[in-house]
Design an enzyme around this catalytic site. Structure first.
Site, mmCIF file in Angstrom:
data_model
loop_
_atom_site.group_PDB
_atom_site.id
_atom_site.type_symbol
_atom_site.label_atom_id
_atom_site.label_comp_id
_atom_site.label_asym_id
_atom_site.label_seq_id
_atom_site.Cartn_x
_atom_site.Cartn_y
_atom_site.Cartn_z
ATOM 1 N N ASP A 286 -11.950 1.904 3.655
ATOM 2 C CA ASP A 286 -12.161 0.461 3.534
ATOM 3 C C ASP A 286 -13.650 0.124 3.437
ATOM 4 O O ASP A 286 -14.007 -0.994 3.060
ATOM 5 C CB ASP A 286 -11.543 -0.268 4.742
ATOM 6 C CG ASP A 286 -10.158 -0.845 4.431
ATOM 7 O OD1 ASP A 286 -9.855 -1.040 3.233
ATOM 8 O OD2 ASP A 286 -9.392 -1.116 5.377
ATOM 9 N N LYS B 150 0.838 -1.204 0.000
ATOM 10 C CA LYS B 150 0.000 0.000 0.000
ATOM 11 C C LYS B 150 0.869 1.249 0.000
ATOM 12 O O LYS B 150 0.584 2.220 -0.702
ATOM 13 C CB LYS B 150 -0.930 -0.001 1.226
ATOM 14 C CG LYS B 150 -2.076 -0.985 1.095
ATOM 15 C CD LYS B 150 -2.828 -1.229 2.389
ATOM 16 C CE LYS B 150 -3.810 -2.383 2.208
ATOM 17 N NZ LYS B 150 -4.410 -2.837 3.470
ATOM 18 N N GLN C 105 -5.156 -1.968 9.648
ATOM 19 C CA GLN C 105 -4.839 -3.224 8.962
ATOM 20 C C GLN C 105 -5.389 -4.401 9.769
ATOM 21 O O GLN C 105 -5.050 -4.575 10.931
ATOM 22 C CB GLN C 105 -3.310 -3.340 8.782
ATOM 23 C CG GLN C 105 -2.871 -4.535 7.954
ATOM 24 C CD GLN C 105 -3.349 -4.451 6.495
ATOM 25 O OE1 GLN C 105 -3.318 -3.398 5.867
ATOM 26 N NE2 GLN C 105 -3.822 -5.576 5.967
#
Lengths: 398, 398
Positions: free
Chosen positions: B224, B157, B201
């Site tokens: 997300d 990322k 994460q």
């Protein structure tokens, strides 16, 4: 399937029920058949309690009754056409088969009487709340326009509230009212501490934006469970919505009251409306069913539906689901209600479901009628959500 | 299906492509095959634009290619084993059949190169934003503990952000950190106006409550898309989430880039995680697929999967989906990633998907590899969501 000689079924059950050599499991299953014991008012457990970690794949010790030996016994007396199916498990160390469950083809799921029992439980709780803390739950309804079906639904809700002791208030608005008119009415109810549940009777006239109006409704009073936050929490494992939409919750309650096993069963939901189809599919999935959703762009909907153990239809298209759409022994929950003109009826129309009842009742193991199936349960669930909301507000838990 | 003599396919296409009597539809379809024109970076349209009123039941003028006459042509040259299938529609007034689409069995869906094109588009937009208003999008990552796979994902990322000019910041926390430690880090990022996207994460160590932590994350920065509000808006027709979860959005992008028709197709999603399976099923449904969700309590998952035109697998169980699970010509999107120890690889392990690739590629019409399929697309979608968020913040629309 082994068919036992006609006439022997009652003796067979009686012998097993009272025989001291019958296992306790057998006796429990059979006595449940005779007089089911329903202690809880609402049978749905908290959804998070149903969540199971999905990290074991494939998990295939076939669960459910489908894989077990079973036989059906034709009931000879009373001239009924229904068939009792008794599911047995054969375990070598026992002399007799173990009864796991029994079912009856064409059994009518009587939402009216189950809803009555639930309402009676709610009435007791409301009365207890009143005597303990001097408060009762309050439900507010906003009704826009003159739709006959909407008026009938609201009348039923009002009557149900009165019956159980929930305070009912209503704001009626003209069909041509503005978005702001509804939002103003909503805001007043949002701020009123004596109101614990608010519903906007849907559908609204086309010039009004349902989504924006429902967004104004306080999440803590959204007893219909239509807020996207509620819907997301219903969808996501590990989370619990404040309210489960009433009609889908009523469907699950009917299944649970009738001891229908949901886990591992194939469920088809026909219709994907935000109000019923979508939340019903999410709820069935939280109960571990394998869910498929049929909608107008589905090819061969009858073929997909025919594979289902549990069919929930929520479309509003009379007789869409024919007998040929159903697998033998499926459980059918008909949420569809469609007003059909009928001058013989009190209000000039009668309600018809999505399912062709006359055909389906010959194929299904159990089926809800329309009216008298999901309808009364939906109202009972609305009362239950309103009561829950009031209990949360007053921190009143018996 | 009519098989055309080997060797004739290129001539056949060429003749139809350049013939002045060919319909424009035919020529367009064929020239797309030769050099697909992809002008948009992101192909997914706004979800509300896909909503279609469901009030016409049954709607059965069978849509889709399945019902049309079609034939396959074996490509004789190049020694390849792939088969091109050309779908035609025969309309009496035309001399020639109308080409509707073409497909190739065993086509590899190259997520890596599609993601590259998307990233390049994002880089242009970021650069334009910087030169116009002097701002760039900012992404913040919170990483807890030392999981190798999580570290690898975060590294990827970071590299992707650098490539396209998105500012990347990270807070690393110890594996034994408390819920409050994460919430403090989150609050700082929530308040930082230069940060437009925040991700925690996952998975987190078991002592931490994922749900409660994600609830602290600002809805406007939830790139997300894991907030229940986002999930509810994804599920409900007529609504639009602020962000669509990255992996499912990547799956749909891959289908759209490969001109896979989703409407009316049978889709099976294997796995129902909050992160992938659930939102993938909701998204496919918004695109009008008929969706079934397979999970560990599903009986006969292979049989259900074998009925699907589109299979999305998101489990993390290597080789769960075998060739025998697939219908011939199905499109397979493998979201599963499972680290398998391999000392020959740079980081000591390699990633494997849910699908037994070697078997599936012989059955599927198109399939994503692992790695190089959904993985790079997920990151591209994260960049895209972060860019969108920054554009909304600065009201910067090109």
């Amino acid at each position: 399937m082994t068919r036992v000689a006609a006439g022997s079924w009652q003796n067979c059950l009686k012998k097993m029920l009272f025989s001291s050599s019958s296992s306790s499991r057998t006796r429990k299953a059979l006595s449940n058949l005779a007089s089911p014991a329903h202690e809880q008012i609402i049978k749905s457990p908290p959804l998070v309690s149903l969540d199971i970690r999905d990290d074991i794949w494939p998990l295939h010790p076939s669960t459910g009754f489908d894989d077990l030996a079973s036989f059906s016994i034709q009931e000879p007396s009373k001239g009924t056409k229904c068939t009792h199916i008794v599911y047995f498990e054969y375990i070598p160390i026992f002399d007799e088969p173990i009864v796991l469950a029994t079912e009856q083809i064409g059994r009518v799921i009587d939402g009216k009487s189950i809803a009555e029992r639930i309402r009676s439980g709610i009435a007791s709780e409301v009365s207890m709340m009143k005597s303990s803390i001097g408060k009762v739950p309050g439900l507010a309804v906003i009704l826009v326009g003159q739709r006959r079906d909407s008026q009938a639904y609201v009348r039923n809700k009002e009557a149900a509230c009165k019956e159980v002791g929930i305070k009912f208030v209503m704001t009626k608005l003209h069909e041509k009212c503005t978005q702001d008119d509804i939002c103003d009415a909503l805001s007043k109810f949002n701020q009123n501490p004596a109101i614990h549940g608010i519903i906007v009777q849907l559908p609204l006239p086309e010039h009004l934006c349902e989504g924006k109006i429902l967004d104004v409704l306080s999440l803590e009073k959204d007893v219909d469970g239509f807020n996207p936050m509620n819907m997301g929490n219903l969808a996501m494992q590990g989370r619990e919505p404040l309210f489960i939409p009433c009609a889908p919750k009523g469907c699950i309650e009917l299944l649970l009251w009738h001891n229908v096993k949901i886990m591992g069963k194939k469920a088809v939901v026909i219709g994907r409306s935000n109000l019923v189809g979508l939340p019903a599919s999410l709820l069935l999935q939280r109960h571990q069913a394998t869910v498929s959703i049929v909608h107008p762009f589905t090819k061969n909907p009858e073929q997909i539906t025919r594979e289902a153990d549990i069919v929930v239809s929520a479309v509003g298209e009379p007789n869409l689901v024919r007998g040929s759409w159903l697998k033998r022994g499926a459980v059918v929950i008909d949420v569809g209600t469609y007003p059909v003109e009928d001058p013989r009826c009190e209000h000039g129309y009668r309600l018809t479901g999505d399912v062709c009842y006359e055909e389906a009742v010959r194929v299904a193991s159990a089926i809800t009628p329309v009216p008298g199936g999901v309808g009364p349960m939906t109202i009972a669930m609305l009362l239950s959500n309103t009561l829950e909301s009031a209990k949360r507000t007053y921190n009143f838990f018996t």
